[in-house]
Design a protein around this motif. Sequence first.
Motif, PDB file in Angstrom:
ATOM      1  N   LEU A   1      71.435  -6.507  48.006  1.00  0.00           N
ATOM      2  CA  LEU A   1      71.008  -5.386  47.178  1.00  0.00           C
ATOM      3  C   LEU A   1      71.789  -5.297  45.887  1.00  0.00           C
ATOM      4  O   LEU A   1      71.791  -4.271  45.219  1.00  0.00           O
ATOM      5  CB  LEU A   1      71.137  -4.074  47.973  1.00  0.00           C
ATOM      6  CG  LEU A   1      70.361  -4.052  49.298  1.00  0.00           C
ATOM      7  CD1 LEU A   1      70.565  -2.722  49.989  1.00  0.00           C
ATOM      8  CD2 LEU A   1      68.884  -4.308  49.069  1.00  0.00           C
ATOM      9  N   ARG A   2      72.464  -6.382  45.542  1.00  0.00           N
ATOM     10  CA  ARG A   2      73.259  -6.360  44.326  1.00  0.00           C
ATOM     11  C   ARG A   2      72.347  -6.039  43.140  1.00  0.00           C
ATOM     12  O   ARG A   2      71.283  -6.644  42.974  1.00  0.00           O
ATOM     13  CB  ARG A   2      73.933  -7.708  44.099  1.00  0.00           C
ATOM     14  CG  ARG A   2      74.884  -7.714  42.921  1.00  0.00           C
ATOM     15  CD  ARG A   2      75.362  -9.131  42.681  1.00  0.00           C
ATOM     16  NE  ARG A   2      76.137  -9.623  43.838  1.00  0.00           N
ATOM     17  CZ  ARG A   2      76.215 -10.898  44.152  1.00  0.00           C
ATOM     18  NH1 ARG A   2      75.568 -11.799  43.443  1.00  0.00           N
ATOM     19  NH2 ARG A   2      76.918 -11.275  45.180  1.00  0.00           N
ATOM     20  N   GLY A   3      72.736  -5.063  42.352  1.00  0.00           N
ATOM     21  CA  GLY A   3      71.930  -4.707  41.198  1.00  0.00           C
ATOM     22  C   GLY A   3      70.650  -3.981  41.566  1.00  0.00           C
ATOM     23  O   GLY A   3      69.682  -4.000  40.820  1.00  0.00           O
ATOM     24  N   ALA A   4      70.644  -3.333  42.737  1.00  0.00           N
ATOM     25  CA  ALA A   4      69.408  -2.670  43.174  1.00  0.00           C
ATOM     26  C   ALA A   4      69.068  -1.499  42.249  1.00  0.00           C
ATOM     27  O   ALA A   4      67.915  -1.148  42.073  1.00  0.00           O
ATOM     28  CB  ALA A   4      69.550  -2.177  44.601  1.00  0.00           C
ATOM     29  N   GLY A   5      70.108  -0.919  41.676  1.00  0.00           N
ATOM     30  CA  GLY A   5      69.833   0.232  40.826  1.00  0.00           C
ATOM     31  C   GLY A   5      69.532  -0.148  39.380  1.00  0.00           C
ATOM     32  O   GLY A   5      69.981   0.503  38.452  1.00  0.00           O
ATOM     33  N   MET A   6      68.801  -1.202  39.182  1.00  0.00           N
ATOM     34  CA  MET A   6      68.547  -1.661  37.819  1.00  0.00           C
ATOM     35  C   MET A   6      67.524  -0.770  37.120  1.00  0.00           C
ATOM     36  O   MET A   6      66.659  -0.177  37.748  1.00  0.00           O
ATOM     37  CB  MET A   6      68.017  -3.089  37.855  1.00  0.00           C
ATOM     38  CG  MET A   6      69.091  -4.103  38.153  1.00  0.00           C
ATOM     39  SD  MET A   6      68.417  -5.753  38.144  1.00  0.00           S
ATOM     40  CE  MET A   6      67.219  -5.655  39.415  1.00  0.00           C
ATOM     41  N   SER A   7      67.617  -0.745  35.827  1.00  0.00           N
ATOM     42  CA  SER A   7      66.635   0.027  35.064  1.00  0.00           C
ATOM     43  C   SER A   7      65.378  -0.803  34.881  1.00  0.00           C
ATOM     44  O   SER A   7      65.353  -2.000  35.149  1.00  0.00           O
ATOM     45  CB  SER A   7      67.207   0.403  33.701  1.00  0.00           C
ATOM     46  OG  SER A   7      67.392  -0.788  32.963  1.00  0.00           O
ATOM     47  N   ILE A   8      64.324  -0.161  34.377  1.00  0.00           N
ATOM     48  CA  ILE A   8      63.043  -0.845  34.218  1.00  0.00           C
ATOM     49  C   ILE A   8      63.151  -2.001  33.222  1.00  0.00           C
ATOM     50  O   ILE A   8      62.523  -3.036  33.361  1.00  0.00           O
ATOM     51  CB  ILE A   8      61.965   0.170  33.769  1.00  0.00           C
ATOM     52  CG1 ILE A   8      61.731   1.115  34.942  1.00  0.00           C
ATOM     53  CG2 ILE A   8      60.683  -0.537  33.348  1.00  0.00           C
ATOM     54  CD1 ILE A   8      60.562   2.003  34.837  1.00  0.00           C
ATOM     55  N   ALA A   9      64.028  -1.805  32.247  1.00  0.00           N
ATOM     56  CA  ALA A   9      64.177  -2.843  31.232  1.00  0.00           C
ATOM     57  C   ALA A   9      64.665  -4.152  31.837  1.00  0.00           C
ATOM     58  O   ALA A   9      64.430  -5.234  31.300  1.00  0.00           O
ATOM     59  CB  ALA A   9      65.163  -2.379  30.160  1.00  0.00           C
ATOM     60  N   GLU A  10      65.335  -3.999  32.965  1.00  0.00           N
ATOM     61  CA  GLU A  10      65.880  -5.215  33.561  1.00  0.00           C
ATOM     62  C   GLU A  10      64.919  -5.880  34.538  1.00  0.00           C
ATOM     63  O   GLU A  10      65.233  -6.885  35.156  1.00  0.00           O
ATOM     64  CB  GLU A  10      67.185  -4.896  34.297  1.00  0.00           C
ATOM     65  CG  GLU A  10      68.326  -4.606  33.333  1.00  0.00           C
ATOM     66  CD  GLU A  10      69.519  -3.998  34.073  1.00  0.00           C
ATOM     67  OE1 GLU A  10      69.294  -3.168  34.961  1.00  0.00           O
ATOM     68  OE2 GLU A  10      70.648  -4.366  33.762  1.00  0.00           O
ATOM     69  N   ALA A  11      63.708  -5.340  34.684  1.00  0.00           N
ATOM     70  CA  ALA A  11      62.768  -5.831  35.690  1.00  0.00           C
ATOM     71  C   ALA A  11      62.430  -7.318  35.541  1.00  0.00           C
ATOM     72  O   ALA A  11      62.389  -8.028  36.537  1.00  0.00           O
ATOM     73  CB  ALA A  11      61.493  -4.998  35.669  1.00  0.00           C
ATOM     74  N   PRO A  12      62.178  -7.819  34.326  1.00  0.00           N
ATOM     75  CA  PRO A  12      61.880  -9.249  34.218  1.00  0.00           C
ATOM     76  C   PRO A  12      63.020 -10.110  34.758  1.00  0.00           C
ATOM     77  O   PRO A  12      62.793 -11.106  35.427  1.00  0.00           O
ATOM     78  CB  PRO A  12      61.700  -9.472  32.720  1.00  0.00           C
ATOM     79  CG  PRO A  12      61.379  -8.140  32.157  1.00  0.00           C
ATOM     80  CD  PRO A  12      62.087  -7.151  33.017  1.00  0.00           C
ATOM     81  N   GLY A  13      64.247  -9.670  34.461  1.00  0.00           N
ATOM     82  CA  GLY A  13      65.407 -10.386  34.981  1.00  0.00           C
ATOM     83  C   GLY A  13      65.397 -10.397  36.486  1.00  0.00           C
ATOM     84  O   GLY A  13      65.678 -11.409  37.123  1.00  0.00           O
ATOM     85  N   ARG A  14      64.997  -9.291  37.048  1.00  0.00           N
ATOM     86  CA  ARG A  14      64.940  -9.170  38.498  1.00  0.00           C
ATOM     87  C   ARG A  14      63.913 -10.142  39.076  1.00  0.00           C
ATOM     88  O   ARG A  14      64.160 -10.818  40.082  1.00  0.00           O
ATOM     89  CB  ARG A  14      64.575  -7.732  38.840  1.00  0.00           C
ATOM     90  CG  ARG A  14      64.661  -7.417  40.301  1.00  0.00           C
ATOM     91  CD  ARG A  14      64.095  -6.029  40.552  1.00  0.00           C
ATOM     92  NE  ARG A  14      63.609  -5.941  41.901  1.00  0.00           N
ATOM     93  CZ  ARG A  14      64.331  -5.454  42.900  1.00  0.00           C
ATOM     94  NH1 ARG A  14      65.515  -4.975  42.663  1.00  0.00           N
ATOM     95  NH2 ARG A  14      63.846  -5.427  44.116  1.00  0.00           N
TER      96      ARG A  14
END
Lengths: 338, 285
Positions: free
Chosen positions: A14-27
């Motif tokens: 779950l590392r980085g689970a709290g990412m913002s929407i801007a980071e979605a492509p990275g996800r």
Amino acid sequence: MQPAGGPPVTDFALRGAGMSIAEAPGRARVLAKLRQGDNIFRLVTRGAALAVLVILGGVIVSLIVGSIPALKAFGLEFPFSQSWNPVTEKFGALAPIYGTLVTSFIAMLIAVPIGLMVAFFLTELCPMMLRRPIAIAIELLAGIPSIIYGIWGLFVFAPFMQDHVQPLLIGLFGNIPVLSSLFAGPPYGIGVLTSALILAIMVLPFITSISRDVFEAVPPVLKEAAYGIGCTTWEVFRKVVLPYTRVGVIGGVMLGLGRALGETMAVTFVIGNAHKVSASLLAPGTTISATIANEFTEAVGDLYTSSLIALGLILFVITFIVLTIARLLLARIEKRIG
Amino acid sequence: MAHSINSSLYAARRRNNSIAKILALAATLFGLGWLVLILGVLLWNGFGGLSVAVFTEMTPPPGQAGGLLNPIMGSLVLTALAVVIGTPIGILAGTYLAEYGRHEKISSIIRFINDILLSAPSIVIGLFIYEVMVAPMGHFSGYAGSVALAVIVIPVVVRTTEDMLTLVPNALREAAASIGLPRAYMVIRIAYRAARAGILTGILLAVARISGETAPLLFTALNNQFWSLDLNAPVASLPVVIFQFALSPYADWQKLAWTGALIITITVLALSITARALAATGKQS
């Protein structure tokens, strides 16, 4: 049950689970990467598993290719000819095949009843406290490398056979027809009988340990029912346990036989390496594996080497058949016990 | 009348039972007797030759003093390389059988073939490596010896890895999957960790198995009278030196052979006992 040591797996997954929407492509990219890693790992493990098949295939192909010159030169006569002459380059496999089969047969004749009785003792009679130590000791016997049996056989067992056992056998059976030819000739110490006895000691732990496993798997209620109608311990073993586990016991015996057939070092020391089929069990003989071990590095000429590889092929075919039967029988009893 | 027949039958059954029990006890003592006898003779003959020189000096020419340093080092190097080659393949193959292809048809074939390899005569493995490595390269080499031993390591490790991974509870796998862990990570981070002791046991058993193997080394690594760790050349190994020295007519070579045999046996027994202890602790946790 959480595996000990290291960070908890949730930290990783779950590392980085709290990412913002801007980071979605990275996800998405990370997920794709994980998926790719997953696929690669699966393919690598599959490749390794297939390597097992490749190894067996390689063994078969290389043995066949290596023995072609010998099989071309001697044809179908090869397994049935007794001549083994490096000078005239006439080779036949009869003596080694005979020696392999006879030593293994005698070894099984001795080791099977004793092995079954030890397993009987361990499962039905032995005090609970001693069961594990004795079982472990017998399995350690199985782990002793065969070269140790060989050196022991050469320096301790063969002289003992020569001084005590063989003269006794010659004296005992010397005047009885048939048996006298089995125990004829001078007591060399080394020879077919000595090799067979050492093989018997070597396969004993195998037979014991597999029979013990299958005996222990007999449902207690079967045994209790037999005791309940007044059977003795021996009758329970003989009439209930043994019939119930017959298939597994035969499987274990075949596994032991496979080992006896292919055993090299223990036999090489004490068989005498004589390419001769003799009726006497006291005479020196040879087995397939002992012939290869003794002569391979000294073999001059392609035909000699190829004949030795052809011997290896014959050994492999024999053990393959025996081991296949063993595994099929053991698989059958495993299925029944579940 | 009927009563006496019954009681004689009863007595016969009891007699048979006692005879069988005595025979079983005798068979067990017989089996254990050999273990004691072999280890006793080994200690008796090998212990006297055990000295510092054995571990610090090279194998001597006949009639001179010497040790077993080069075969001991050779055996260590050959075994280490065999483990390095064989263990990863074995663990990965076992992983496939337990984690990915547990119920596939090909897996049952692989399991079967692996069991055959597990008990295949080791001298045949030696012939195989001779054909594919020694003959094409044109000379005997330590590499060939290590690969031959690796071929023996693989089936042992495959078998134990699969067995141990199968014992890992499925709930652990499901828990990992439910938090979104890809399967490969689940295997590496969860299943391997849970089965660690068992897998290590398998590797130890494989090392125990190959450290006494002689037959596959006879015509792959061959032997070397001198100090050489060049794996591209023949390398001495303890079992092959024992074989050569024991069959020689020289008393001091035979004595060294006994000492070497003692070293191998102690190593093998120590490895198998450690493996057993490890397996026992693995089961408890």
